[in-house]
Design an enzyme around this catalytic site. Structure first.
Site: not given
Length: 293
Positions: A40, A123, A141
DNA sequence: CATCCGTGGCC
DNA sequence: TGGCCAAGGAT
């Protein structure tokens, strides 16, 4: 969107994902929360294809947060390679340290604990909680925002910043069941990444084409405020990138090398000082720099 | 809330 | 060719 349409949307997207999901390493059944977290951070503003090799090398070298925390920040920056935005490497290192100190070396599973980590915003906290721990969170996102803007709101692109209305739409669409919600989050992201793309959406291959408000309206062109591209040539970012590239590829960078890499003295000095202030570079002696040891 | 922060590929 | 875009965050 009424209950029947929402159910149809869920069913279409989830069935499509079941069939078309990419087999990415951080999605495997054996993927650890740490693997998900590393992916991520790397995927922030960076395409999947460029992340894949770096992610593999990173997990090979530092299989746990403790492994990374025991390293120097300079090694993290070097390992980051050319992914861009190298401050993310520092943040990941700092997050690993915090995980060791505050969470016994285990990536926390709660949104709040994740959000408190360096480099983890709304996010990323939602994504890790959802993808690594199967929790129910709105994951907003750029892909999901675009899918919802088109399918639900009927516009080509979402606004610059996330609005309250937009979050309400996403919340209303989030499936009630926890496991289904987690799959929904990754499925809508995947749809935006593979089908409902920014430039040339493949509406012919889209599982929700029949429900899409933007398509039903005849694909009206974007008429919002101009979306500013980021200048590049001559910017501090370009200058910083040049200097840091030198440091990644050598143990020591000299003033002569930096001068050769960037002609403007004022900007060069400013960027050098900025890199040191950010912790991306250390001045060893006058006129000599290196990645932080 | 606007701006800054890397890098590379694509049409 | 060059503007645009790619799983944002921090300030």
């Amino acid at each position: 969107m009424d209950a029947a349409q929402t159910a149809a949307l869920h069913e279409s997207v989830l069935a499509w994902y079941d069939e078309h999901a990419r087999d990415l390493p951080w999605r495997g059944l054996d993927a650890t929360p740490w693997s998900v977290m590393v992916s991520e951070l790397m995927l922030q503003q960076t395409p999947v294809v460029r992340v894949l090799p770096v992610h593999a090398a990173w997990l090979e070298r530092w299989p746990t947060p403790a492994d990374l925390a025991a390293e120097t920040t300079g090694e993290a920056v070097r390992m980051w390679g050319r992914l861009g935005y190298p401050r993310r490497a520092l943040r990941l290192h700092a997050a690993a340290t915090a995980i060791v100190e505050r969470h016994g070396g285990e990536v926390p599973s709660s949104y709040d604990d994740l959000l408190a980590l360096p480099g983890v915003g709304d996010y990323t906290a939602s994504a890790i909680a959802s993808f690594a721990f199967g929790k129910r969170h709105v994951v907003l996102d750029t892909n999901v925002r675009r899918v919802l803007a088109r399918a639900v709101t009927g516009v080509e692109f979402p606004s610059t910043a996330v609005t309250r209305a937009e979050r309400d739409v996403a919340t209303a669409l989030l499936p009630d069941d926890e496991a289904t919600a987690a799959t929904w989050a990754v499925a809508t992201m995947e749809l935006g990444a593979l089908v409902c793309t920014a430039r040339q959406p493949a509406c012919d291959a889209c599982p929700v084409a029949g429900l899409c408000a933007w398509r039903a309206a005849g694909h009206p062109a974007y008429d919002g405020p101009p979306r500013r591209g980021q200048a590049w040539a001559g910017t501090d970012r370009q200058c910083r990138g040049r200097i840091l590239a030198l440091a990644r590829d050598a143990d020591v960078v000299t003033a002569a090398q930096v001068e050769a890499a960037w002609p403007g003295a004022e900007q060069r000095e400013r960027c050098l000082a900025g890199l040191v202030a950010d912790g991306l570079l250390t001045q060893i002696t006058p006129g000599r720099w290196a990645l932080p040891g």
